[in-house]
Design an enzyme around this catalytic site. Structure first.
Site, PDB file in Angstrom:
ATOM      1  N   ARG A  79       0.863  -1.180   0.000  1.00 49.87           N
ATOM      2  CA  ARG A  79       0.000   0.000   0.000  1.00 49.87           C
ATOM      3  C   ARG A  79       0.902   1.232   0.000  1.00 49.87           C
ATOM      4  NH1 ARG A  79      -1.983  -3.807   3.258  1.00 49.87           N
ATOM      5  NH2 ARG A  79      -4.072  -4.583   2.732  1.00 49.87           N
ATOM      6  N   LYS A 106      -1.835  -0.707   7.868  1.00 46.25           N
ATOM      7  CA  LYS A 106      -3.279  -0.971   7.870  1.00 46.25           C
ATOM      8  C   LYS A 106      -3.637  -2.248   8.624  1.00 46.25           C
ATOM      9  CE  LYS A 106      -7.278  -1.683   4.882  1.00 46.25           C
ATOM     10  NZ  LYS A 106      -7.755  -1.801   3.512  1.00 46.25           N
ATOM     11  N   HIS A 120      -2.963   2.866  -5.677  1.00 45.54           N
ATOM     12  CA  HIS A 120      -3.262   1.446  -5.465  1.00 45.54           C
ATOM     13  C   HIS A 120      -3.107   0.634  -6.754  1.00 45.54           C
ATOM     14  CE1 HIS A 120      -4.275  -0.341  -1.713  1.00 45.54           C
ATOM     15  NE2 HIS A 120      -5.219  -1.105  -2.222  1.00 45.54           N
ATOM     16  N   ARG A 165      -0.181  -2.006  -6.681  1.00 45.48           N
ATOM     17  CA  ARG A 165      -0.488  -3.243  -5.956  1.00 45.48           C
ATOM     18  C   ARG A 165      -1.435  -4.128  -6.779  1.00 45.48           C
ATOM     19  NH1 ARG A 165      -0.563  -5.261  -0.624  1.00 45.48           N
ATOM     20  NH2 ARG A 165      -2.634  -5.844   0.112  1.00 45.48           N
ATOM     21  N   HIS A 201      -4.059 -11.138   1.585  1.00 36.53           N
ATOM     22  CA  HIS A 201      -5.516 -11.106   1.644  1.00 36.53           C
ATOM     23  C   HIS A 201      -6.026 -12.378   2.309  1.00 36.53           C
ATOM     24  CE1 HIS A 201      -6.360  -8.192  -1.982  1.00 36.53           C
ATOM     25  NE2 HIS A 201      -5.956  -7.563  -0.902  1.00 36.53           N
ATOM     26  N   TYR A 225     -10.274  -7.421  -6.509  1.00 39.06           N
ATOM     27  CA  TYR A 225      -9.180  -6.477  -6.316  1.00 39.06           C
ATOM     28  C   TYR A 225      -8.294  -6.373  -7.550  1.00 39.06           C
ATOM     29  CZ  TYR A 225      -5.312  -4.292  -3.750  1.00 39.06           C
ATOM     30  OH  TYR A 225      -4.348  -3.439  -3.310  1.00 39.06           O
TER      31      TYR A 225
END
Length: 186
Positions: free
Chosen positions: A41, A64, A134, A137, A160, A169
């Site tokens: 991130r 995060k 983002h 990623r 994840h 994603y």
């Protein structure tokens, strides 16, 4: 905040790097190129200190999630980091802010997320792609999935917990699934 996407074409990935360098700076292109290879991130990417690098590994705790990211660096990243160290041997952060005249007299800080977001957004508008911080990623995840078709590996790389989250994603859409059915004849 607008939804950003994975960049699926390698030519576009390279063009983004080129445009970031000529429109902004080598440092902004380095963020893109290193970010693509680390799949972190943006907050974690910008906070990397040289002290977080241990030979050919980066070890940081993700802000995060609190998860430990222990990433083996590939040759492209190692070379980019070595070049940054040579040119900015007194920096603490990999992407340290140094262009602002006040930065010379204040405590070292990394570039801001805001500055990177703005540069990426403007280059994305020029190329007519939904580009954001983002995207690095998501792009890494997308290309690993295309290469391996192993969603478990992509999940592990992105740290994840759910296949569904990872597929959404990285931008795997019904069209991609349809193509898989067409292209794989048994």
């Amino acid at each position: 905040m607008a939804e950003v996407q994975a960049i699926k074409k390698l030519d576009t990935i390279n063009l983004i790097s080129h445009l970031l360098e000529i429109r902004y700076s080598k440092q902004m292109a380095d963020i893109w190129n290193i970010g693509l290879n680390l799949a972190l991130r943006i907050s974690d990417l910008l906070s990397i200190k040289f002290s977080d690098l241990q030979q050919d590994r980066l070890v940081i705790q993700e802000t995060k999630t609190g998860k430990l990211a222990n990433i083996k660096l590939n040759a492209k990243v190692i070379k980019a980091i070595e070049d940054i160290q040579v040119n900015h041997h007194d920096h603490i952060y990999l992407f340290q802010s140094y262009r602002n005249p006040q930065a010379k007299y204040s405590k070292p800080k990394p570039l801001t997320r805001r500055a990177v977001t703005k540069a990426f957004r403007i280059v994305g508008e020029e190329l007519k792609v939904a580009l954001g911080t983002h995207s690095m990623r998501k792009t890494r995840g997308y290309h690993l999935y295309q290469k391996t078709k192993d969603i478990g590996r992509v999940m592990k790389m992105l740290r994840h917990g759910s296949e569904g989250v990872t597929l959404r994603y990285i931008g795997i859409e019904q069209e991609d699934v349809d193509n898989d059915f067409i292209n794989l004849e048994i």
